[in-house]
Design a protein around this motif. Structure first.
Motif, PDB file in Angstrom:
ATOM      1  N   PHE A 163      26.476 -12.595  -4.362  1.00 44.75           N
ATOM      2  CA  PHE A 163      25.447 -11.827  -3.799  1.00 44.75           C
ATOM      3  C   PHE A 163      25.909 -10.558  -3.119  1.00 44.75           C
ATOM      4  O   PHE A 163      25.608  -9.648  -3.259  1.00 44.75           O
ATOM      5  CB  PHE A 163      24.328 -12.644  -3.062  1.00 44.75           C
ATOM      6  CG  PHE A 163      23.357 -11.913  -2.805  1.00 44.75           C
ATOM      7  CD1 PHE A 163      22.255 -11.656  -3.653  1.00 44.75           C
ATOM      8  CD2 PHE A 163      22.794 -11.375  -1.445  1.00 44.75           C
ATOM      9  CE1 PHE A 163      21.022 -10.775  -3.399  1.00 44.75           C
ATOM     10  CE2 PHE A 163      21.887 -10.613  -1.188  1.00 44.75           C
ATOM     11  CZ  PHE A 163      20.991 -10.436  -2.120  1.00 44.75           C
ATOM     12  N   LYS A 164      26.552 -10.825  -2.113  1.00 45.98           N
ATOM     13  CA  LYS A 164      27.376 -10.140  -1.186  1.00 45.98           C
ATOM     14  C   LYS A 164      28.119  -9.143  -2.065  1.00 45.98           C
ATOM     15  O   LYS A 164      28.244  -7.662  -1.856  1.00 45.98           O
ATOM     16  CB  LYS A 164      28.177 -10.383   0.022  1.00 45.98           C
ATOM     17  CG  LYS A 164      27.020 -11.158   1.056  1.00 45.98           C
ATOM     18  CD  LYS A 164      28.039 -11.704   2.015  1.00 45.98           C
ATOM     19  CE  LYS A 164      27.118 -12.352   3.119  1.00 45.98           C
ATOM     20  NZ  LYS A 164      28.126 -13.048   4.445  1.00 45.98           N
ATOM     21  N   ALA A 165      29.181  -9.373  -2.853  1.00 46.66           N
ATOM     22  CA  ALA A 165      30.112  -8.755  -3.730  1.00 46.66           C
ATOM     23  C   ALA A 165      29.186  -7.548  -4.618  1.00 46.66           C
ATOM     24  O   ALA A 165      29.357  -6.544  -4.874  1.00 46.66           O
ATOM     25  CB  ALA A 165      30.931  -9.536  -4.497  1.00 46.66           C
TER      26      ALA A 165
ATOM     27  N   GLY B 253      29.164 -21.699  -0.662  1.00 44.47           N
ATOM     28  CA  GLY B 253      28.950 -20.593  -0.562  1.00 44.47           C
ATOM     29  C   GLY B 253      29.249 -19.498  -1.670  1.00 44.47           C
ATOM     30  O   GLY B 253      29.224 -18.091  -1.546  1.00 44.47           O
TER      31      GLY B 253
ATOM     32  N   GLU C  27      32.983 -16.318  -9.973  1.00 45.50           N
ATOM     33  CA  GLU C  27      32.428 -15.492  -8.978  1.00 45.50           C
ATOM     34  C   GLU C  27      32.632 -13.634  -9.189  1.00 45.50           C
ATOM     35  O   GLU C  27      32.025 -12.985  -8.821  1.00 45.50           O
ATOM     36  CB  GLU C  27      32.886 -15.727  -7.725  1.00 45.50           C
ATOM     37  CG  GLU C  27      32.566 -17.133  -7.288  1.00 45.50           C
ATOM     38  CD  GLU C  27      33.113 -17.563  -5.730  1.00 45.50           C
ATOM     39  OE1 GLU C  27      33.332 -16.461  -4.970  1.00 45.50           O
ATOM     40  OE2 GLU C  27      33.276 -18.718  -5.621  1.00 45.50           O
TER      41      GLU C  27
ATOM     42  N   LEU D  55      26.528 -17.044  -2.492  1.00 42.61           N
ATOM     43  CA  LEU D  55      26.392 -16.086  -1.347  1.00 42.61           C
ATOM     44  C   LEU D  55      27.473 -14.998  -1.474  1.00 42.61           C
ATOM     45  O   LEU D  55      27.137 -13.695  -1.241  1.00 42.61           O
ATOM     46  CB  LEU D  55      26.389 -16.575   0.094  1.00 42.61           C
ATOM     47  CG  LEU D  55      26.203 -15.848   1.280  1.00 42.61           C
ATOM     48  CD1 LEU D  55      24.759 -14.955   1.179  1.00 42.61           C
ATOM     49  CD2 LEU D  55      26.313 -16.662   2.494  1.00 42.61           C
ATOM     50  N   ARG D  56      28.832 -15.298  -1.781  1.00 42.15           N
ATOM     51  CA  ARG D  56      29.637 -14.629  -2.054  1.00 42.15           C
ATOM     52  C   ARG D  56      29.598 -13.554  -3.103  1.00 42.15           C
ATOM     53  O   ARG D  56      29.702 -12.372  -3.031  1.00 42.15           O
ATOM     54  CB  ARG D  56      31.078 -15.224  -2.158  1.00 42.15           C
ATOM     55  CG  ARG D  56      31.545 -15.814  -0.792  1.00 42.15           C
ATOM     56  CD  ARG D  56      33.186 -16.174  -1.190  1.00 42.15           C
ATOM     57  NE  ARG D  56      33.261 -17.381  -2.024  1.00 42.15           N
ATOM     58  CZ  ARG D  56      32.981 -18.781  -1.948  1.00 42.15           C
ATOM     59  NH1 ARG D  56      32.511 -18.951  -0.558  1.00 42.15           N
ATOM     60  NH2 ARG D  56      33.026 -19.660  -3.091  1.00 42.15           N
TER      61      ARG D  56
ATOM     62  N   ALA E 123      29.613 -11.510  -9.991  1.00 43.58           N
ATOM     63  CA  ALA E 123      28.999 -10.240  -8.927  1.00 43.58           C
ATOM     64  C   ALA E 123      28.989  -8.946  -9.840  1.00 43.58           C
ATOM     65  O   ALA E 123      28.048  -8.237  -9.677  1.00 43.58           O
ATOM     66  CB  ALA E 123      30.232 -10.083  -7.967  1.00 43.58           C
TER      67      ALA E 123
ATOM     68  N   GLY F 273      26.120  -6.531  -4.055  1.00 45.38           N
ATOM     69  CA  GLY F 273      25.543  -5.735  -3.382  1.00 45.38           C
ATOM     70  C   GLY F 273      26.494  -4.536  -2.750  1.00 45.38           C
ATOM     71  O   GLY F 273      26.224  -3.538  -2.787  1.00 45.38           O
ATOM     72  N   ALA F 274      27.622  -4.941  -2.461  1.00 52.98           N
ATOM     73  CA  ALA F 274      28.608  -4.016  -2.059  1.00 52.98           C
ATOM     74  C   ALA F 274      28.952  -3.188  -3.333  1.00 52.98           C
ATOM     75  O   ALA F 274      29.150  -1.867  -3.253  1.00 52.98           O
ATOM     76  CB  ALA F 274      30.002  -4.830  -1.820  1.00 52.98           C
TER      77      ALA F 274
END
Length: 169
Positions: free
Chosen positions: A157-159, A151, A127, A154-155, A131, A161-162
């Protein structure tokens, strides 16, 4: 008889593709005068990126050694893995395939996701490194592997994006 001939031709083509990738990597290091620092992982990544073939780091070392012997350079020895990590195929890996080339950090856990670029070329990875890779891509996608924790995609993808938001500031 035709099947054997086709198999020999396919093996010859694969060998040629691997040698070309090793030749490309070595040629760049010769130009930069960094031959002692050739990383077999570069060959592994290039073979996967160009030909969608998965090879082990030991295969890459063998192809590089063939070129080293041909050109009179000292041979590479088999490196000891930096961490005891086994990928999904049961091979020891020293680094995550999704890690950027300049990132030497160990795995952030087991392979959990597949990151694909706009041309559907990709890499499986943990992960953490997935990311990082996804954040670098303009039109990337992330998919959870079958054995991934709930998940995971999703984790990632969010990381990613951040991370992108942080670099755009």
């Amino acid at each position: 008889m035709l099947k054997k001939r086709a198999a020999r031709r396919a093996a010859s083509r694969t060998h040629r593709q691997m040698m070309d990738a090793a030749r490309h990597v070595l040629g760049r290091h010769v130009l930069e005068d960094t031959v002692p620092h050739v990383d077999p992982a570069e060959v592994v990544a290039l073979v996967f990126g160009r030909h969608a073939l998965r090879i082990t780091e030991q295969d890459a070392i063998d192809y590089l050694n063939a070129l080293f012997a041909e050109r009179g350079f000292p041979l590479h020895t088999t490196p000891a893995p930096a961490v005891d990590v086994v990928d999904r195929a049961g091979r020891d890996r020293a680094r995550c395939p999704a890690a950027p080339l300049d990132d030497k950090t160990p795995y952030g856990g087991p392979h959990a996701v597949m990151v694909l670029d706009a041309t559907n070329r990709g890499a499986e990875g943990c992960e953490h490194h997935a990311a990082q890779l996804l954040a670098l891509l303009d039109d990337g996608h992330v998919y959870a592997l079958p054995e991934a924790p709930e998940g995971a995609a999703l984790r990632v993808f969010k990381a990613a994006g951040a991370a992108r938001a942080d670099t755009e500031r």
